[in-house]
Scaffold this motif. Structure first.
Motif, PDB file in Angstrom:
ATOM      1  N   ASP A 419     -16.363   3.547   0.057  1.00 33.49           N
ATOM      2  CA  ASP A 419     -16.781   3.467  -1.456  1.00 33.49           C
ATOM      3  C   ASP A 419     -15.663   3.831  -2.610  1.00 33.49           C
ATOM      4  O   ASP A 419     -14.730   4.588  -2.040  1.00 33.49           O
ATOM      5  CB  ASP A 419     -18.139   4.381  -1.729  1.00 33.49           C
ATOM      6  N   LEU A 420     -15.773   3.360  -3.622  1.00 33.02           N
ATOM      7  CA  LEU A 420     -14.755   3.790  -4.623  1.00 33.02           C
ATOM      8  C   LEU A 420     -14.802   5.201  -4.657  1.00 33.02           C
ATOM      9  O   LEU A 420     -16.032   6.000  -4.779  1.00 33.02           O
ATOM     10  CB  LEU A 420     -15.114   3.072  -5.831  1.00 33.02           C
ATOM     11  N   ASN A 421     -13.654   5.914  -4.788  1.00 33.34           N
ATOM     12  CA  ASN A 421     -13.628   7.299  -5.120  1.00 33.34           C
ATOM     13  C   ASN A 421     -12.737   7.782  -6.212  1.00 33.34           C
ATOM     14  O   ASN A 421     -11.713   7.022  -6.377  1.00 33.34           O
ATOM     15  CB  ASN A 421     -13.725   8.136  -3.857  1.00 33.34           C
ATOM     16  N   SER A 422     -12.560   9.084  -6.738  1.00 34.21           N
ATOM     17  CA  SER A 422     -11.661   9.469  -7.808  1.00 34.21           C
ATOM     18  C   SER A 422     -10.072   9.125  -6.978  1.00 34.21           C
ATOM     19  O   SER A 422     -10.144   9.549  -5.687  1.00 34.21           O
ATOM     20  CB  SER A 422     -11.731  10.997  -8.028  1.00 34.21           C
ATOM     21  N   VAL A 423      -9.267   8.913  -7.818  1.00 33.50           N
ATOM     22  CA  VAL A 423      -8.092   8.668  -7.040  1.00 33.50           C
ATOM     23  C   VAL A 423      -7.265  10.123  -6.579  1.00 33.50           C
ATOM     24  O   VAL A 423      -6.792   9.937  -5.256  1.00 33.50           O
ATOM     25  CB  VAL A 423      -6.685   8.002  -8.016  1.00 33.50           C
ATOM     26  N   GLN A 424      -7.407  11.100  -7.145  1.00 34.54           N
ATOM     27  CA  GLN A 424      -7.009  12.330  -6.776  1.00 34.54           C
ATOM     28  C   GLN A 424      -7.608  12.918  -5.558  1.00 34.54           C
ATOM     29  O   GLN A 424      -7.211  13.565  -4.839  1.00 34.54           O
ATOM     30  CB  GLN A 424      -7.370  13.354  -7.731  1.00 34.54           C
ATOM     31  N   LYS A 425      -9.036  12.127  -5.139  1.00 30.73           N
ATOM     32  CA  LYS A 425      -9.538  12.642  -3.988  1.00 30.73           C
ATOM     33  C   LYS A 425      -9.135  11.792  -2.602  1.00 30.73           C
ATOM     34  O   LYS A 425      -9.641  12.071  -1.586  1.00 30.73           O
ATOM     35  CB  LYS A 425     -10.941  12.604  -4.044  1.00 30.73           C
ATOM     36  N   VAL A 426      -8.574  10.618  -3.199  1.00 25.84           N
ATOM     37  CA  VAL A 426      -8.407   9.697  -1.974  1.00 25.84           C
ATOM     38  C   VAL A 426      -7.044   9.207  -1.595  1.00 25.84           C
ATOM     39  O   VAL A 426      -6.665   9.435  -0.303  1.00 25.84           O
ATOM     40  CB  VAL A 426      -8.995   8.173  -2.217  1.00 25.84           C
ATOM     41  N   VAL A 427      -6.042   9.221  -2.472  1.00 23.95           N
ATOM     42  CA  VAL A 427      -4.766   8.687  -2.194  1.00 23.95           C
ATOM     43  C   VAL A 427      -3.638   9.949  -1.581  1.00 23.95           C
ATOM     44  O   VAL A 427      -4.006  11.057  -2.116  1.00 23.95           O
ATOM     45  CB  VAL A 427      -3.911   7.822  -3.215  1.00 23.95           C
ATOM     46  N   SER A 428      -2.833   9.684  -0.785  1.00 22.77           N
ATOM     47  CA  SER A 428      -1.820  10.566  -0.394  1.00 22.77           C
ATOM     48  C   SER A 428      -0.671  10.540  -1.419  1.00 22.77           C
ATOM     49  O   SER A 428      -0.432   9.605  -2.296  1.00 22.77           O
ATOM     50  CB  SER A 428      -1.423  10.062   0.679  1.00 22.77           C
ATOM     51  N   GLY A 429       0.142  11.434  -1.128  1.00 25.46           N
ATOM     52  CA  GLY A 429       1.441  11.285  -2.100  1.00 25.46           C
ATOM     53  C   GLY A 429       2.331  10.103  -2.006  1.00 25.46           C
ATOM     54  O   GLY A 429       2.769   9.484  -3.089  1.00 25.46           O
ATOM     55  N   GLY A 430       2.349   9.599  -0.784  1.00 26.37           N
ATOM     56  CA  GLY A 430       3.202   8.191  -0.985  1.00 26.37           C
ATOM     57  C   GLY A 430       2.520   6.977  -1.577  1.00 26.37           C
ATOM     58  O   GLY A 430       2.912   6.018  -2.232  1.00 26.37           O
ATOM     59  N   GLU A 431       1.098   7.173  -1.290  1.00 27.81           N
ATOM     60  CA  GLU A 431       0.339   6.048  -1.933  1.00 27.81           C
ATOM     61  C   GLU A 431       0.425   6.210  -3.610  1.00 27.81           C
ATOM     62  O   GLU A 431       0.354   5.263  -4.546  1.00 27.81           O
ATOM     63  CB  GLU A 431      -0.929   6.064  -1.478  1.00 27.81           C
ATOM     64  N   ALA A 432       0.467   7.743  -3.836  1.00 29.38           N
ATOM     65  CA  ALA A 432       0.522   7.593  -5.430  1.00 29.38           C
ATOM     66  C   ALA A 432       1.819   7.391  -6.005  1.00 29.38           C
ATOM     67  O   ALA A 432       1.613   6.794  -7.312  1.00 29.38           O
ATOM     68  CB  ALA A 432       0.130   9.164  -5.867  1.00 29.38           C
ATOM     69  N   SER A 433       2.909   7.366  -5.096  1.00 30.54           N
ATOM     70  CA  SER A 433       4.002   6.857  -5.512  1.00 30.54           C
ATOM     71  C   SER A 433       4.098   5.636  -5.759  1.00 30.54           C
ATOM     72  O   SER A 433       4.641   4.932  -6.755  1.00 30.54           O
ATOM     73  CB  SER A 433       5.128   7.419  -4.814  1.00 30.54           C
ATOM     74  N   ARG A 434       3.353   5.056  -5.024  1.00 29.48           N
ATOM     75  CA  ARG A 434       3.409   3.303  -4.981  1.00 29.48           C
ATOM     76  C   ARG A 434       2.548   2.850  -6.180  1.00 29.48           C
ATOM     77  O   ARG A 434       2.767   1.810  -6.923  1.00 29.48           O
ATOM     78  CB  ARG A 434       2.872   2.795  -3.715  1.00 29.48           C
ATOM     79  N   ILE A 435       1.677   3.561  -6.292  1.00 29.50           N
ATOM     80  CA  ILE A 435       0.507   3.177  -7.444  1.00 29.50           C
ATOM     81  C   ILE A 435       1.412   3.442  -8.831  1.00 29.50           C
ATOM     82  O   ILE A 435       1.208   2.734  -9.645  1.00 29.50           O
ATOM     83  CB  ILE A 435      -0.713   4.121  -7.594  1.00 29.50           C
ATOM     84  N   MET A 436       1.984   4.456  -8.935  1.00 35.15           N
ATOM     85  CA  MET A 436       2.914   4.781 -10.202  1.00 35.15           C
ATOM     86  C   MET A 436       4.033   3.830 -10.257  1.00 35.15           C
ATOM     87  O   MET A 436       4.270   3.327 -11.473  1.00 35.15           O
ATOM     88  CB  MET A 436       3.406   6.281 -10.172  1.00 35.15           C
ATOM     89  N   LEU A 437       4.538   3.421  -9.374  1.00 31.14           N
ATOM     90  CA  LEU A 437       5.594   2.359  -9.345  1.00 31.14           C
ATOM     91  C   LEU A 437       5.164   0.969  -9.685  1.00 31.14           C
ATOM     92  O   LEU A 437       5.580   0.369 -10.747  1.00 31.14           O
ATOM     93  CB  LEU A 437       6.363   2.087  -7.843  1.00 31.14           C
ATOM     94  N   ALA A 438       3.782   0.519  -9.172  1.00 31.40           N
ATOM     95  CA  ALA A 438       3.131  -0.606  -9.674  1.00 31.40           C
ATOM     96  C   ALA A 438       2.718  -0.596 -11.171  1.00 31.40           C
ATOM     97  O   ALA A 438       2.826  -1.403 -12.024  1.00 31.40           O
ATOM     98  CB  ALA A 438       1.929  -0.741  -8.739  1.00 31.40           C
ATOM     99  N   PHE A 439       2.301   0.477 -11.558  1.00 26.87           N
ATOM    100  CA  PHE A 439       1.988   0.804 -12.917  1.00 26.87           C
ATOM    101  C   PHE A 439       3.016   0.628 -13.786  1.00 26.87           C
ATOM    102  O   PHE A 439       3.002   0.039 -14.849  1.00 26.87           O
ATOM    103  CB  PHE A 439       1.242   2.285 -13.145  1.00 26.87           C
ATOM    104  N   LYS A 440       4.390   1.161 -13.323  1.00 24.67           N
ATOM    105  CA  LYS A 440       5.533   1.213 -14.330  1.00 24.67           C
ATOM    106  C   LYS A 440       5.823  -0.459 -14.227  1.00 24.67           C
ATOM    107  O   LYS A 440       6.619  -0.813 -15.306  1.00 24.67           O
ATOM    108  CB  LYS A 440       6.624   1.891 -13.728  1.00 24.67           C
ATOM    109  N   LYS A 441       5.770  -1.049 -13.204  1.00 23.57           N
ATOM    110  CA  LYS A 441       6.190  -2.387 -13.108  1.00 23.57           C
ATOM    111  C   LYS A 441       5.266  -3.344 -14.234  1.00 23.57           C
ATOM    112  O   LYS A 441       5.838  -3.903 -14.964  1.00 23.57           O
ATOM    113  CB  LYS A 441       5.997  -3.123 -11.841  1.00 23.57           C
ATOM    114  N   ILE A 442       4.070  -2.753 -14.441  1.00 30.86           N
ATOM    115  CA  ILE A 442       2.970  -3.724 -15.537  1.00 30.86           C
ATOM    116  C   ILE A 442       3.546  -3.279 -16.717  1.00 30.86           C
ATOM    117  O   ILE A 442       3.795  -3.779 -17.674  1.00 30.86           O
ATOM    118  CB  ILE A 442       1.658  -3.206 -15.119  1.00 30.86           C
TER     119      ILE A 442
END
Length: 555
Positions: A419-442
């Motif tokens: 199920d969808l859940n709050s980002v802070q409850k699901v992702v690891s530090g490495g996944e968060a880094s990738r999400i932020m990089l993807a965000f910066k790319k956008i």
């Protein structure tokens, strides 16, 4: 674009000049070599608070200077004009910060001293720094709305500014209404009380120096008997004086010396004056009379004033201040109902405008959310985050807030069937880094900031994922200058310009240096990142292969 960074007597750097290039710039080096200090220097150039502890040991000051090419940055040109900072189209922009031992600093733009706030605002147009722990901002829900708004900053800022001005006004008038409504409870009783207090003070007929004068009269009337007795005693002393004997003796010997006649004349005057003084003192004493009724009236007046002081203030001045305040409050209460009705009407109008603007703001955010949801999934797929679901949840708050009525939260599912859940409850530090990089790319496709800095964006990722992160930054570097501090050989291999930071000890003096690597030294540094300190032919071959394969992917 950042062209040059000059550093003098700053932490591990004694004197260093770094010449940057467009495109993808990478900095590598061993832990403790000074990579974080380099980012700190850039942060201070952008207006962050400085610490005197960063001044190199044994030095009185540190100097940081950055040279930018701002041609084509129209938004920044407007900023310069608004702050009366002149720069010719053919000139470069120079920002400097000099730090001193006393903790103070001097900030300059093109040689002109400016407040730190101006430097900070200027920096927001020039460089966007994504710090070493930048991904942690994703773990705070309150940052999600900030991240979403950054996608539509240009479009959103004018309407959000208009909304915020009305929001401040709305809050102010709401507090005024609540205060007035509180005063209107038991209004008639309060009006009656205030009128009584004002009349009581008015009828008292107080004046500023009255209390002092009354105290003097009480002191005199209370001590009449003692005054009279003392005056009688003085009169007796003066009557029994020996000056007549002095006169007789002088008169007897004046014939022996002409000068003695002068003394005798002066004594004549003294005797006459003393006689008049004695008469006046006797007259004053005889006129003194104890007036019990007058004393009683004065004491009652003092008692009345003291009662007013206990009730309204500890001095006549404070009593009058209370009366002035009561006059104003009475005036407000007498006009309260009509004023309240006007305020309520104004609040209704403000509420209507706020509601309209909040709808516009919310609509812009919802459109941005759809774009983010779509583009982020594509970017994350490239970064080896497959089968991801991502949703921007926007709910309406019960009340207005400074940034609208939207409650924004990023929801994610990283596994099929979850199920969808709050980002802070699901992702690891490495996944968060990738999400932020993807965000910066956008964001990079939208943002006008010419230089983007990534400090160890590779946290928690390696191998193919790190290589894809490097490819993302390489893509961004087509339109933005990228400066990246990294430990990843995959990211470093993709860079256009590779800088090595090294710490050296010479004559018991430790300092760091930055050098741009040529092709051969770049291979050697990539080999070190791959295998550690022991560089072998195999690690050199692997480094060369990694560089070649990275170039093939990015071409």
């Amino acid at each position: 674009m950042l062209l040059t960074l000059n550093i003098s007597n700053f932490a591990v750097f004694e004197k260093q000049t770094i010449e940057f290039d467009s495109g993808f710039n990478v900095f590598t080096g061993e832990t403790g070599s000074g990579k974080s200090v380099l980012i700190e220097a850039l942060s201070l150039i952008l207006g962050e608070r400085a610490s005197k502890d960063l001044i190199r040991k044994g030095k009185n000051s540190a100097l940081l200077e950055a040279i930018f090419d701002v041609s084509g940055n129209s938004d920044f040109s407007i900023f310069l004009q608004n702050n009366n900072i002149e720069i010719n189209s053919e000139d470069y922009l120079i920002i400097s910060r000099e730090l001193y031992e006393n903790g103070k600093s001097i900030s300059k733009i093109n040689g002109r001293t400016v407040p730190l706030g101006i430097i900070k605002e200027a920096g927001s147009y020039l460089i966007d720094i994504y710090g070493q722990f930048g991904h942690e901002s994703l773990f705070k829900k309150e940052n999600h709305i900030i991240l979403l708004d950054s996608l539509i900053q240009k479009d959103l800022t004018p309407v959000l500014g208009e909304y915020y001005t009305l929001y401040v006004e709305y809050n102010s008038i709401t507090k005024e209404i609540e205060s007035l409504q509180g005063k209107l409870s038991n209004k008639d009783l309060k009006i009656e009380q205030l009128q009584f207090e004002i009349n009581e003070i008015d009828e008292a007929g107080l004046n500023e120096f009255e209390e002092e004068e009354l105290l003097k009269q009480i002191k005199k009337l209370s001590n009449i008997q003692e005054i009279q007795n003392s005056l009688i005693e003085i009169n007796g002393i003066l009557s029994d004086n020996n000056l007549n004997s002095v006169y007789n003796l002088l008169n007897k010997i004046k014939g022996y010396d002409d000068s003695l006649a002068g003394f005798l004349s002066k004594l004549d005057i003294l005797l006459e004056e003393l006689q008049y003084f004695n008469y006046d003192l006797r007259d004053y004493s005889e006129k003194l009379d104890f007036d019990g009724e007058k004393l009683d009236v004065i004491e009652k007046r003092m008692s009345f004033i003291n009662r007013l002081k206990r009730k309204y203030g500890f001095s006549i001045e404070k009593i009058m201040e209370y009366k002035e305040s009561a006059d104003k409050e009475l005036d407000i209460l007498l006009k309260a109902e009509s004023n309240l009705n006007l305020m309520i009407k104004e609040k209704v109008n403000l509420n209507k405008k706020l509601e309209e603007l909040s709808h516009i703001i919310s609509a812009k955010r919802k459109n941005a959310a759809k774009v983010l949801e779509s583009k982020l999934l594509s970017e994350l797929d490239d970064l080896n985050m497959k089968n991801i679901e991502f949703k921007v949840l926007i709910n309406k708050k019960a009340n207005y807030s400074y940034d609208g009525t939207d409650d924004v939260e990023f929801l994610i599912s990283t596994n099929i069937g979850s199920d969808l859940n709050s980002v802070q409850k699901v992702v690891s530090g490495g996944e968060a880094s990738r999400i932020m990089l993807a965000f910066k790319k956008i964001v990079s496709d939208i943002e006008s900031t010419q230089t983007m800095v990534f400090d160890e964006i590779d946290t928690g990722i390696s191998g193919k994922t790190a290589q894809m992160a490097g490819i993302k930054m390489s893509y961004i570097s087509a339109n933005h200058q990228i400066i990246c501090v990294t430990h990843s050989p995959q990211i470093a291999s993709i860079s256009k310009n590779h800088f090595l930071i090294e710490k050296k000890v010479i004559d018991n003096n430790t300092c760091s240096t930055v050098n741009k690597l040529d092709e051969e030294n770049k291979i050697y540094e990539i080999a070190r990142l791959l295998s550690g300190m022991k560089i072998t032919e195999k690690s050199l071959s692997n480094a060369k292969d990694l560089i070649d394969s990275s170039r093939a992917i990015t071409i």
